[in-house]
Scaffold this motif. Structure first.
Motif, PDB file in Angstrom:
ATOM      1  N   ASP A  20       0.825  -1.208   0.000  1.00 28.99           N
ATOM      2  CA  ASP A  20       0.000   0.000   0.000  1.00 28.99           C
ATOM      3  C   ASP A  20       0.863   1.264   0.000  1.00 28.99           C
ATOM      4  O   ASP A  20       0.431   2.317  -0.477  1.00 28.99           O
ATOM      5  CB  ASP A  20      -0.930   0.013   1.210  1.00 28.99           C
ATOM      6  N   GLU A  21       2.075   1.139   0.562  1.00 32.45           N
ATOM      7  CA  GLU A  21       2.989   2.294   0.589  1.00 32.45           C
ATOM      8  C   GLU A  21       3.972   2.283  -0.573  1.00 32.45           C
ATOM      9  O   GLU A  21       4.924   3.071  -0.590  1.00 32.45           O
ATOM     10  CB  GLU A  21       3.744   2.304   1.922  1.00 32.45           C
ATOM     11  N   GLY A  22       3.761   1.351  -1.527  1.00 32.80           N
ATOM     12  CA  GLY A  22       4.571   1.365  -2.741  1.00 32.80           C
ATOM     13  C   GLY A  22       5.853   0.571  -2.691  1.00 32.80           C
ATOM     14  O   GLY A  22       6.687   0.679  -3.607  1.00 32.80           O
ATOM     15  N   PHE A  23       6.042  -0.255  -1.651  1.00 30.04           N
ATOM     16  CA  PHE A  23       7.255  -1.052  -1.548  1.00 30.04           C
ATOM     17  C   PHE A  23       7.091  -2.390  -2.261  1.00 30.04           C
ATOM     18  O   PHE A  23       6.006  -2.976  -2.292  1.00 30.04           O
ATOM     19  CB  PHE A  23       7.606  -1.329  -0.080  1.00 30.04           C
ATOM     20  N   GLU A  24       8.187  -2.902  -2.803  1.00 31.90           N
ATOM     21  CA  GLU A  24       8.235  -4.282  -3.274  1.00 31.90           C
ATOM     22  C   GLU A  24       8.408  -5.177  -2.051  1.00 31.90           C
ATOM     23  O   GLU A  24       9.080  -4.782  -1.081  1.00 31.90           O
ATOM     24  CB  GLU A  24       9.402  -4.451  -4.246  1.00 31.90           C
ATOM     25  N   THR A  25       7.824  -6.370  -2.063  1.00 32.38           N
ATOM     26  CA  THR A  25       7.757  -7.171  -0.842  1.00 32.38           C
ATOM     27  C   THR A  25       8.375  -8.563  -1.016  1.00 32.38           C
ATOM     28  O   THR A  25       8.390  -9.124  -2.113  1.00 32.38           O
ATOM     29  CB  THR A  25       6.302  -7.339  -0.381  1.00 32.38           C
ATOM     30  N   VAL A  26       8.856  -9.096   0.108  1.00 25.90           N
ATOM     31  CA  VAL A  26       9.498 -10.406   0.134  1.00 25.90           C
ATOM     32  C   VAL A  26       8.978 -11.184   1.327  1.00 25.90           C
ATOM     33  O   VAL A  26       8.992 -10.693   2.460  1.00 25.90           O
ATOM     34  CB  VAL A  26      11.033 -10.289   0.262  1.00 25.90           C
ATOM     35  N   ALA A  27       8.518 -12.417   1.071  1.00 25.89           N
ATOM     36  CA  ALA A  27       8.179 -13.340   2.148  1.00 25.89           C
ATOM     37  C   ALA A  27       9.170 -14.491   2.103  1.00 25.89           C
ATOM     38  O   ALA A  27       9.585 -14.912   1.018  1.00 25.89           O
ATOM     39  CB  ALA A  27       6.750 -13.858   1.989  1.00 25.89           C
ATOM     40  N   PHE A  28       9.549 -15.002   3.268  1.00 22.09           N
ATOM     41  CA  PHE A  28      10.434 -16.168   3.307  1.00 22.09           C
ATOM     42  C   PHE A  28       9.945 -17.122   4.395  1.00 22.09           C
ATOM     43  O   PHE A  28       9.378 -16.705   5.393  1.00 22.09           O
ATOM     44  CB  PHE A  28      11.893 -15.767   3.535  1.00 22.09           C
ATOM     45  N   GLY A  29      10.104 -18.424   4.126  1.00 19.53           N
ATOM     46  CA  GLY A  29       9.608 -19.415   5.070  1.00 19.53           C
ATOM     47  C   GLY A  29       9.468 -20.767   4.405  1.00 19.53           C
ATOM     48  O   GLY A  29      10.046 -21.024   3.339  1.00 19.53           O
ATOM     49  N   PRO A  30       8.661 -21.669   4.975  1.00 18.29           N
ATOM     50  CA  PRO A  30       8.501 -23.019   4.419  1.00 18.29           C
ATOM     51  C   PRO A  30       7.782 -23.005   3.082  1.00 18.29           C
ATOM     52  O   PRO A  30       6.873 -22.200   2.854  1.00 18.29           O
ATOM     53  CB  PRO A  30       7.683 -23.753   5.494  1.00 18.29           C
ATOM     54  N   SER A  31       8.183 -23.905   2.191  1.00 22.41           N
ATOM     55  CA  SER A  31       7.626 -23.934   0.837  1.00 22.41           C
ATOM     56  C   SER A  31       6.115 -24.174   0.841  1.00 22.41           C
ATOM     57  O   SER A  31       5.415 -23.707  -0.067  1.00 22.41           O
ATOM     58  CB  SER A  31       8.315 -25.024   0.011  1.00 22.41           C
ATOM     59  N   ARG A  32       5.608 -24.883   1.836  1.00 22.83           N
ATOM     60  CA  ARG A  32       4.183 -25.227   1.876  1.00 22.83           C
ATOM     61  C   ARG A  32       3.279 -23.996   1.834  1.00 22.83           C
ATOM     62  O   ARG A  32       2.170 -24.035   1.305  1.00 22.83           O
ATOM     63  CB  ARG A  32       3.884 -26.054   3.128  1.00 22.83           C
ATOM     64  N   VAL A  33       3.735 -22.878   2.402  1.00 22.49           N
ATOM     65  CA  VAL A  33       2.866 -21.693   2.502  1.00 22.49           C
ATOM     66  C   VAL A  33       3.084 -20.704   1.361  1.00 22.49           C
ATOM     67  O   VAL A  33       2.457 -19.647   1.341  1.00 22.49           O
ATOM     68  CB  VAL A  33       3.072 -20.978   3.863  1.00 22.49           C
ATOM     69  N   LYS A  34       3.932 -21.023   0.406  1.00 25.33           N
ATOM     70  CA  LYS A  34       4.255 -20.077  -0.660  1.00 25.33           C
ATOM     71  C   LYS A  34       3.001 -19.550  -1.352  1.00 25.33           C
ATOM     72  O   LYS A  34       2.846 -18.341  -1.565  1.00 25.33           O
ATOM     73  CB  LYS A  34       5.185 -20.732  -1.672  1.00 25.33           C
ATOM     74  N   LEU A  35       2.084 -20.454  -1.708  1.00 21.39           N
ATOM     75  CA  LEU A  35       0.890 -20.042  -2.441  1.00 21.39           C
ATOM     76  C   LEU A  35      -0.023 -19.131  -1.626  1.00 21.39           C
ATOM     77  O   LEU A  35      -0.781 -18.345  -2.198  1.00 21.39           O
ATOM     78  CB  LEU A  35       0.112 -21.269  -2.914  1.00 21.39           C
ATOM     79  N   LEU A  36       0.067 -19.228  -0.311  1.00 15.73           N
ATOM     80  CA  LEU A  36      -0.746 -18.349   0.538  1.00 15.73           C
ATOM     81  C   LEU A  36      -0.402 -16.888   0.291  1.00 15.73           C
ATOM     82  O   LEU A  36      -1.276 -16.024   0.255  1.00 15.73           O
ATOM     83  CB  LEU A  36      -0.529 -18.708   2.018  1.00 15.73           C
ATOM     84  N   TYR A  37       0.895 -16.619   0.079  1.00 13.15           N
ATOM     85  CA  TYR A  37       1.380 -15.243  -0.044  1.00 13.15           C
ATOM     86  C   TYR A  37       1.538 -14.782  -1.492  1.00 13.15           C
ATOM     87  O   TYR A  37       1.705 -13.586  -1.742  1.00 13.15           O
ATOM     88  CB  TYR A  37       2.721 -15.107   0.692  1.00 13.15           C
ATOM     89  N   THR A  38       1.504 -15.736  -2.433  1.00 16.17           N
ATOM     90  CA  THR A  38       1.716 -15.372  -3.833  1.00 16.17           C
ATOM     91  C   THR A  38       0.495 -15.600  -4.715  1.00 16.17           C
ATOM     92  O   THR A  38       0.389 -15.009  -5.789  1.00 16.17           O
ATOM     93  CB  THR A  38       2.894 -16.173  -4.425  1.00 16.17           C
ATOM     94  N   LYS A  39      -0.452 -16.456  -4.275  1.00 15.68           N
ATOM     95  CA  LYS A  39      -1.622 -16.762  -5.091  1.00 15.68           C
ATOM     96  C   LYS A  39      -2.932 -16.431  -4.380  1.00 15.68           C
ATOM     97  O   LYS A  39      -3.708 -15.599  -4.848  1.00 15.68           O
ATOM     98  CB  LYS A  39      -1.617 -18.242  -5.477  1.00 15.68           C
ATOM     99  N   TYR A  40      -3.167 -17.048  -3.232  1.00 16.97           N
ATOM    100  CA  TYR A  40      -4.452 -16.857  -2.549  1.00 16.97           C
ATOM    101  C   TYR A  40      -4.584 -15.451  -1.975  1.00 16.97           C
ATOM    102  O   TYR A  40      -5.662 -14.843  -2.030  1.00 16.97           O
ATOM    103  CB  TYR A  40      -4.622 -17.922  -1.462  1.00 16.97           C
ATOM    104  N   PHE A  41      -3.489 -14.935  -1.401  1.00 16.91           N
ATOM    105  CA  PHE A  41      -3.424 -13.539  -0.951  1.00 16.91           C
ATOM    106  C   PHE A  41      -2.129 -12.968  -1.527  1.00 16.91           C
ATOM    107  O   PHE A  41      -1.088 -13.005  -0.865  1.00 16.91           O
ATOM    108  CB  PHE A  41      -3.434 -13.440   0.575  1.00 16.91           C
ATOM    109  N   PRO A  42      -2.158 -12.440  -2.732  1.00 17.87           N
ATOM    110  CA  PRO A  42      -0.925 -12.074  -3.443  1.00 17.87           C
ATOM    111  C   PRO A  42      -0.268 -10.797  -2.922  1.00 17.87           C
ATOM    112  O   PRO A  42      -0.313  -9.740  -3.559  1.00 17.87           O
ATOM    113  CB  PRO A  42      -1.390 -11.920  -4.880  1.00 17.87           C
ATOM    114  N   VAL A  43       0.343 -10.909  -1.754  1.00 16.75           N
ATOM    115  CA  VAL A  43       0.980  -9.741  -1.134  1.00 16.75           C
ATOM    116  C   VAL A  43       2.508  -9.784  -1.235  1.00 16.75           C
ATOM    117  O   VAL A  43       3.168  -8.798  -0.913  1.00 16.75           O
ATOM    118  CB  VAL A  43       0.568  -9.618   0.351  1.00 16.75           C
ATOM    119  N   ALA A  44       3.064 -10.937  -1.657  1.00 14.60           N
ATOM    120  CA  ALA A  44       4.523 -11.068  -1.754  1.00 14.60           C
ATOM    121  C   ALA A  44       4.956 -11.033  -3.217  1.00 14.60           C
ATOM    122  O   ALA A  44       4.512 -11.850  -4.025  1.00 14.60           O
ATOM    123  CB  ALA A  44       4.987 -12.366  -1.100  1.00 14.60           C
ATOM    124  N   ASP A  45       5.827 -10.111  -3.552  1.00 11.88           N
ATOM    125  CA  ASP A  45       6.388 -10.057  -4.906  1.00 11.88           C
ATOM    126  C   ASP A  45       7.461 -11.122  -5.095  1.00 11.88           C
ATOM    127  O   ASP A  45       7.711 -11.577  -6.210  1.00 11.88           O
ATOM    128  CB  ASP A  45       6.982  -8.674  -5.176  1.00 11.88           C
TER     129      ASP A  45
END
Length: 331
Positions: A20-45
């Motif tokens: 919302d503030e214009g930043f590019e974003t990064v999530a890191f963690g277990p592979s199982r949750v990747k789609l949570l942050y990139t597909k279902y709730f696409p908040v991680a670039d």
């Protein structure tokens, strides 16, 4: 600069606020949750597998926003040594994770605190037993006598007084649980009340559905593992109590460890006498802010647009970039 956080706890809110503030974003963690942050709730670039992929984060020019899950998975020692820029004061972690230091901090802030028992054999009323560290309530239990304590302590591997160093035995204060969420802007020197929640804990909150006689027959032990959070709005006459408590905590932190800035939470109860009793501090963003991704009644009173705690962090980073003051808020 990119905003990064561990993929758990309050990452959705943090990353949404950063975008919302214009930043590019990064999530890191277990592979199982990747789609949570990139597909279902696409908040991680970007999504990187691993608990703390330091080299990749450095290459991306990331700033890490700490959460309870991140600190719990890495441990205080590794967080203190990390090379990736960290939003907040790392020195606070020692004071937060050690309940003796934490109590010293809160006592110096002149908060009303529960009694602490150093010897289980001195228990003369209801107590709650808490393992050290940010565990989301996991391992907490109630006891009403020395005998009750020793019986229940075995599930934590505590069999004698030599095993007590990892826990705190705290007076159980009867009242309404209240968790105010604050944000202290180091850049502006201002404290903000962002939101307030209460926790939904298993099985402490569900056990009331079972009649007392059946509870006794079933031998159910109360557990305080947090499974969710419920928004709360306080009586207006109580707001200055929680705001003044937050102000004192920030003031004392400046003397003890060089300052507390960014989000934090005082965890406590309001007694029937309307006294705010604080039993601990979480010196970072807490999951109780998650119901307020679109803002809270309190943030709306201050801002004319949706401001979650996650977005408020990003707003501080944006201001620091604009004013060339990042070195004041990153460690």
């Amino acid at each position: 600069m990119r905003v990064a956080t561990y993929a758990s706890h309050s990452a959705l809110q943090i990353l949404k606020g950063a975008k919302d503030e214009g930043f590019e974003t990064v999530a890191f963690g277990p592979s199982r949750v990747k789609l949570l942050y990139t597909k279902y709730f696409p908040v991680a670039d970007h999504f990187i597998e691993g608990t703390y992929p330091e080299e990749e984060l450095l290459e991306l020019g990331a700033v890490v926003i700490p959460t309870g899950s991140f600190v719990a998975h890495l441990g205080v020692e590794l967080v203190e040594k990390m090379k990736v820029p960290y939003y907040g004061n790392k020195a606070v972690l020692r004071w937060e994770s050690d309940r003796s230091l934490e109590r010293e901090w809160l006592e110096k802030a002149k908060l009303r605190l529960p009694r602490i028992y150093s010897d289980p054999d001195e228990i003369d009323g209801p107590v709650i037993v808490k393992p050290f560290g940010a565990g989301g309530g996991r391992g907490y239990f109630l006891a009403s006598s020395p005998e009750d304590f020793w019986k229940k302590a075995e599930r934590l591997g505590i069999r004698g007084k030599e095993d007590l160093s990892g826990i705190q035995i705290q007076e159980y204060v009867v009242g309404v649980p209240v968790y105010p969420h604050y944000f202290y802007s180091k850049l502006n020197g201002e404290l903000e009340l962002m939101s307030i929640d209460k926790r939904y804990e298993s099985n402490a909150d569900a056990i009331g559905r079972i009649p007392a006689r059946e509870q006794a027959e079933l031998g159910i032990s109360t557990d305080y593992t947090v499974v969710g959070n419920i928004p709360l709005v306080l009586r207006e006459s109580l707001l200055m109590d929680v705001i003044e408590a937050g102000e004192r905590v920030v003031k004392v932190a400046e003397k003890l460890m060089g300052g507390l800035w960014g989000p934090f939470c005082l965890e406590g109860v309001f007694t029937p006498e309307m006294e705010f009793v604080v039993f601990e501090i979480s010196a970072r963003i807490v999951a109780g802010t998650n119901p307020f991704i679109h803002g809270s009644p309190y943030s709306w009173l201050r801002y004319d647009f949706p401001v979650s705690t996650g977005r408020r962090i990003a707003m501080e980073l944006r201001q620091a970039l604009k004013e060339d003051r990042l070195d004041e808020i990153l460690t």
